[in-house]
Design an enzyme around this catalytic site. Sequence first.
Site, short mmCIF file in Angstrom:
data_model
loop_
_atom_site.label_atom_id
_atom_site.label_comp_id
_atom_site.label_asym_id
_atom_site.label_seq_id
_atom_site.Cartn_x
_atom_site.Cartn_y
_atom_site.Cartn_z
N CYS A 116 0.84 -1.35 -0.06
CA CYS A 116 0.03 0.01 0.06
C CYS A 116 0.78 1.25 0.06
O CYS A 116 0.30 2.43 -0.24
CB CYS A 116 -0.88 -0.04 1.12
SG CYS A 116 -2.18 -1.40 1.16
N HIS A 409 -9.84 2.89 -0.80
CA HIS A 409 -8.40 2.68 -0.63
C HIS A 409 -7.80 1.66 -1.90
O HIS A 409 -7.79 0.41 -1.50
CB HIS A 409 -8.16 1.97 0.78
CG HIS A 409 -6.45 1.72 0.83
ND1 HIS A 409 -5.51 2.36 0.11
CD2 HIS A 409 -6.13 0.69 1.43
CE1 HIS A 409 -4.34 1.88 0.45
NE2 HIS A 409 -4.69 0.74 1.28
N CYS A 440 0.81 3.29 5.73
CA CYS A 440 1.13 1.86 6.21
C CYS A 440 1.00 0.93 5.28
O CYS A 440 0.26 1.21 4.23
CB CYS A 440 0.42 1.42 7.64
SG CYS A 440 -1.45 1.37 7.22
#
Lengths: 454, 311
Positions: A116, A409, A440
């Site tokens: 990510c 996301h 993160c």
Amino acid sequence: MAESRSTSTSTSKARSPKATPTPTTDGTPRRAVVVGGNRIPFARAGGPYVRASNQDMLTAALDGLVARFGLAGERIGSVAGGAVLKHSKDFNLTREAVLGSALSPETPAYDVQMACATGMEAIVGLSNKIRLGQLESGIAGGVDSTSDAPIVVSDALRTILLDLSRAKTAQQKLAAVARIRPNHLAPSAPTTGEPRTGLSMGEHQALTTAAFGISREAQDELAMASHHNLAAAYDAGFFDDLLTPYRKLTRDQNLRPDTSAEKLAKLKPVFGTQLETPATMTAGNSTPLSDGASTVLLASDEWAAERGLPVLATVVDAEAGATDFVHGRDGLLMAGAHAVPRLLARNGLTLQDFDFYEIHEAFASTVLCNLAIWESEEYCRERLGLDGALGPIDRSKLNVHGSSLAAGHPFAATGGRIVASLAKMLAEKGPGSRGLISVCAAGGQAVVAILEAA
Amino acid sequence: MTAARPEPVVVALAGVPSLGGLYARGVAGSVRPGRSRTVRSDDLPRTRLHVGGVSPDPAHLTDYQRLVGETGSDVLPAGFVHVLAFPVATALMVRGEFPLPLLGMVHLANHVEQRRPLTVTDELDIEVHAEGLAAHRSGVSVDLVATVRADDDVAWVGRSTYLAKGYQLSDGDAADDDRPRESPDAPTAPPTADAPLAPTARWRLAADTGRRYAAVSGDQNPIHTNPLAAKAFGFPRAIAHGMYTAARALAEVGPRARGEAFTWDVTFAKPVLLPSTVDVRIADDGAGHAFRVWSSRSGRTHLEGAVRPLP
């Protein structure tokens, strides 16, 4: 507008007469600036982008950026981008997107992958090349589709098929085929499970949430703020020059402007239900699986000035972090909390020296655990080796235009969303304003960065 | 325990025996009519089975590493060495002189000393003997000890403790036995050991877990591969190989944390019925890494152990 026209740059002294210039390096880092960004609205998995591939979406975001900044036919120094869920055929995903875009086909591109944090890592890498004088311009991108995720055959079947492809005689081929069993045919889709632990990201975060005793109410409150802040930003036109509609979507599909504490409180917990402590993490205070893409245009001051383009912010510095979650020492998604003190120390700053904090909302509790770590005297001393706690932050400066809980996301696209938005916020806030980013990532990692108004 | 034993008799085997044939002999021996269910502590044979020049097969090594989650290194995982020695231990247990039946034997505990790394290019000498016949509350237990040498140097020693249920030791004294010996079907761990722990991992063990480990390890004991056979031995479903779960725990501790020379201890409490989901905790306990595997549903411990550095 080819880069070869930029004859007046300070780094163009040693130039061979014919070759298109690649800027020379004189060893003095200069500024890397954010000119702007563009993304497509983020969709929920199985939503309007269900048939769109990573390459489709990245190209759409790239073309929107090209249109916004008049880059058609331009040779950009480098385009760096990536996806987390990637088909093996997409080994050159970013270059293929460039070839399908309005950019000059002479624009090189490379793929980046850091779960990510892919988008952040692409931005940091390009910024560093610009600062070193290796590049005058760069575009960082990120894209992910959970709707068009790669499905692979079982390892057993894959081994047999590879043996089959190597078989020379009919007998060998037959022998390979004869090894196939019905249970080999079940396909396996990617999961959000950590390969080494078998726990999903949500289950990992549930362990950290329980360890820090983060309440359901606090998580729901953060989730509600994310939706309300994002809705307000849309209403104020904040995203008008940050977004290109795609497949009839003009806003992030996950956004629920009218969500309330009551509505969020009704949702059933989905993670941490097997723990001794009450489960607090729901679909409302966790990010949904999403589809989408984002891009950020980075440049030297000179390159932007020559084209009359704005400079919103500088990418000041960045730091990556990682934790030992495999042996349960730290939380999977707490690496940002570990990396920030190192970044602050290098830049002579305190945690309170910022006008904006952009902490990626993988889960509401991820953000709250990060804050809890920085406020914990014990954790900061014992685990981070600091003299004391970094202290609290002004919560009114946190994710002020919403974050991933509301926007969604699409893994690799989140870094670009955050950097483009924050750069614009800093430009609006004015000179001297400063923002801190923490994203993160799977594998116990994170990338954190500092941006300043240009 | 071994001091009073007479000189061992070393029997050299031409090669690692095939487990298939051994099982046939083991099954026949186990149901031998007139087999006595009472044994004496000096009934163990003095035989030491020896196989020299064992060369690990790279493809076999890769299959093992993939299955238990080890990286595809040239260093042999400690559990892989156990797999190499296992047929030799089985050969010892199916010999007519061995006082306990192979069939239905339950693995209680395992202790491995990895004194130095072994690699895929090493030629291994494997020697196996039995010792420590001891009374257990539901039968008689025995230790099968395998010693693995490379270049005449002891590199690996494994001690596997097995239980023959329903047997009795005529002259045994369970009291002098201080090793943990838990019956697989008795409530084992005290309540404190079952206190809630945060897992660091969760394993979803599919119904074919036993068959997959059997294919790689050669341990085709039907209680692991066939639900009907498992029922015949008193288990509601097939059960996972203890050494599979222990090897996964060892893999998760990882090469950095375990170092080159280490001990790897495990006690098997409650068998893992297949399929099932288990919670796992593997964490630094100051002296090394301790691990525990428990049922995600009931919280009961399946196995626990530790990996500790050897000086």
